[in-house]
Write an enzyme that holds these catalytic residues in place. Structure first.
Site, PDB file in Angstrom:
ATOM      1  CG  ASP A  49      46.774  40.967 -10.066  1.00 48.41           C
ATOM      2  OD1 ASP A  49      47.439  41.090 -11.353  1.00 48.41           O
ATOM      3  OD2 ASP A  49      46.187  41.848  -9.375  1.00 48.41           O
ATOM      4  CG  HIS A 102      50.118  39.914 -14.551  1.00 44.57           C
ATOM      5  ND1 HIS A 102      50.633  39.719 -12.646  1.00 44.57           N
ATOM      6  CD2 HIS A 102      51.046  39.016 -14.979  1.00 44.57           C
ATOM      7  CE1 HIS A 102      51.452  40.091 -12.259  1.00 44.57           C
ATOM      8  NE2 HIS A 102      52.286  39.408 -13.503  1.00 44.57           N
ATOM      9  CB  SER A 131      45.616  45.175  -8.941  1.00 41.62           C
ATOM     10  OG  SER A 131      45.165  43.872  -8.077  1.00 41.62           O
TER      11      SER A 131
HETATM   12  C1  DX5 Z   1      50.423  40.216  -7.072  1.00 40.28           C
HETATM   13  C2  DX5 Z   1      49.879  40.977  -8.198  1.00 40.28           C
HETATM   14  C3  DX5 Z   1      49.495  42.492  -8.018  1.00 40.28           C
HETATM   15  C4  DX5 Z   1      48.821  43.045  -6.333  1.00 40.28           C
HETATM   16  C5  DX5 Z   1      48.815  44.435  -6.500  1.00 40.28           C
HETATM   17  O1  DX5 Z   1      50.567  39.164  -7.293  1.00 40.28           O
HETATM   18  O2  DX5 Z   1      49.973  40.651  -9.637  1.00 40.28           O
HETATM   19  O3  DX5 Z   1      48.629  42.919  -9.327  1.00 40.28           O
HETATM   20  O4  DX5 Z   1      47.925  42.457  -6.272  1.00 40.28           O
HETATM   21  O5  DX5 Z   1      48.292  44.384  -5.438  1.00 40.28           O
HETATM   22  P1  DX5 Z   1      48.801  45.507  -4.113  1.00 40.28           P
HETATM   23  O6  DX5 Z   1      49.034  46.831  -4.408  1.00 40.28           O
HETATM   24  O7  DX5 Z   1      47.938  44.988  -2.791  1.00 40.28           O
HETATM   25  O8  DX5 Z   1      50.113  44.813  -3.709  1.00 40.28           O
HETATM   26 ZN    ZN Z   2      49.539  42.041 -11.072  1.00 39.96          ZN
END
Ligand code: DX5
Ligand code: ZN
Length: 219
Positions: free
Chosen positions: A34, A67, A7
């Site tokens: 994201d 996403h 991400s």
């Molecule tokens: C949350 C996002 C994730 C998140 C992942 O809303 O969909 O993809 O940012 O980040 P970490 O690994 O820091 O939880």
């Molecule tokens: Zn995500």
């Protein structure tokens, strides 16, 4: 074999291009984009994510894993489809009817892009069973969507287990992705539960050596 989708939510703008290059040489399997609309979740990341995804497309062949944490899913699909992502995932909670879910699945597939459906921590896994034969991936949120750097909610992995059992029993071939709070420790229990794609953001981006971190997460 487990795959890692990094991400890029927490990547700093000044370091973005270098970070993407380093993630590519560290063999991330996907870049996880994201997209937040400020309505489905409070944050709005659409502009910066579009910019980052465009930069990645210019310098890399690593597939994009988009996403969407948004309402108006079709509008966002239209905007991200030009970047030829490998997969677009939308939230079941953002859609009003079953008919609309099928329409969106069709709309993504018409563009030769894979389809994922995501569920929030409080949504029952059974809600998406009927769509499984038509999609490529289920993204089980292991934190509340909206923010990076949160702690994984252990109960969400029960849903991963349930889903894994269900797809095996019914001979459905589908990827199970988990997203939120994945680090070396939680990656182990997520894999045991049945996930085969792990999204990890802050844990990778904050680490000193991306290659080492990614390969440890995979093991
Ligand atoms: C949350 C996002 C994730 C998140 C992942 O809303 O969909 O993809 O940012 O980040 P970490 O690994 O820091 O939880
Ligand atoms: Zn995500």
């Amino acid at each position: 074999m487990v795959e890692i989708s990094t991400s890029i939510l927490s990547v700093e703008k000044e370091k973005a291009t270098r970070t993407f290059y380093n993630l590519e040489t560290a063999h991330t399997d996907y870049f996880h984009i994201d997209v937040m609309d400020g309505k489905f979740v409070p944050n709005n990341t659409h502009e910066i994510m579009e910019e980052y995804a465009t930069t990645i497309k210019q310098i890399s062949n690593i597939p994009l894993d988009v996403h969407l944490m948004t309402y108006n899913v079709k509008d966002y699909i239209e905007q991200y489809i030009d970047l030829e992502p490998n997969i677009i995932t939308f939230h079941i909670e953002a859609i009003k009817s079953k008919e609309e879910v099928y329409e969106i699945i069709k709309c993504i597939k018409e563009n030769n892009v894979k389809v994922g459906i995501s569920i929030k921590p409080n949504t029952r896994i059974e809600e998406i069973y009927e769509f499984l034969p038509y999609i490529h991936m289920v993204l089980v949120m292991t934190v509340e969507p909206g923010l990076g750097g949160q702690k994984l909610i252990p109960e969400t992995l029960e849903k991963v287990k349930k889903l894994k059992e269900y797809i095996e029993k019914n001979n459905i071939e589908i990827d199970i992705e988990v997203d939120g709070g994945i680090n070396l420790e939680t990656s182990k229990i997520a894999k045991e539960a049945g996930a085969n794609i792990l999204v990890s953001g802050s844990y990778i981006i904050k680490s000193e050596d991306y290659k080492k971190t990614i390969s440890e997460l995979k093991q």
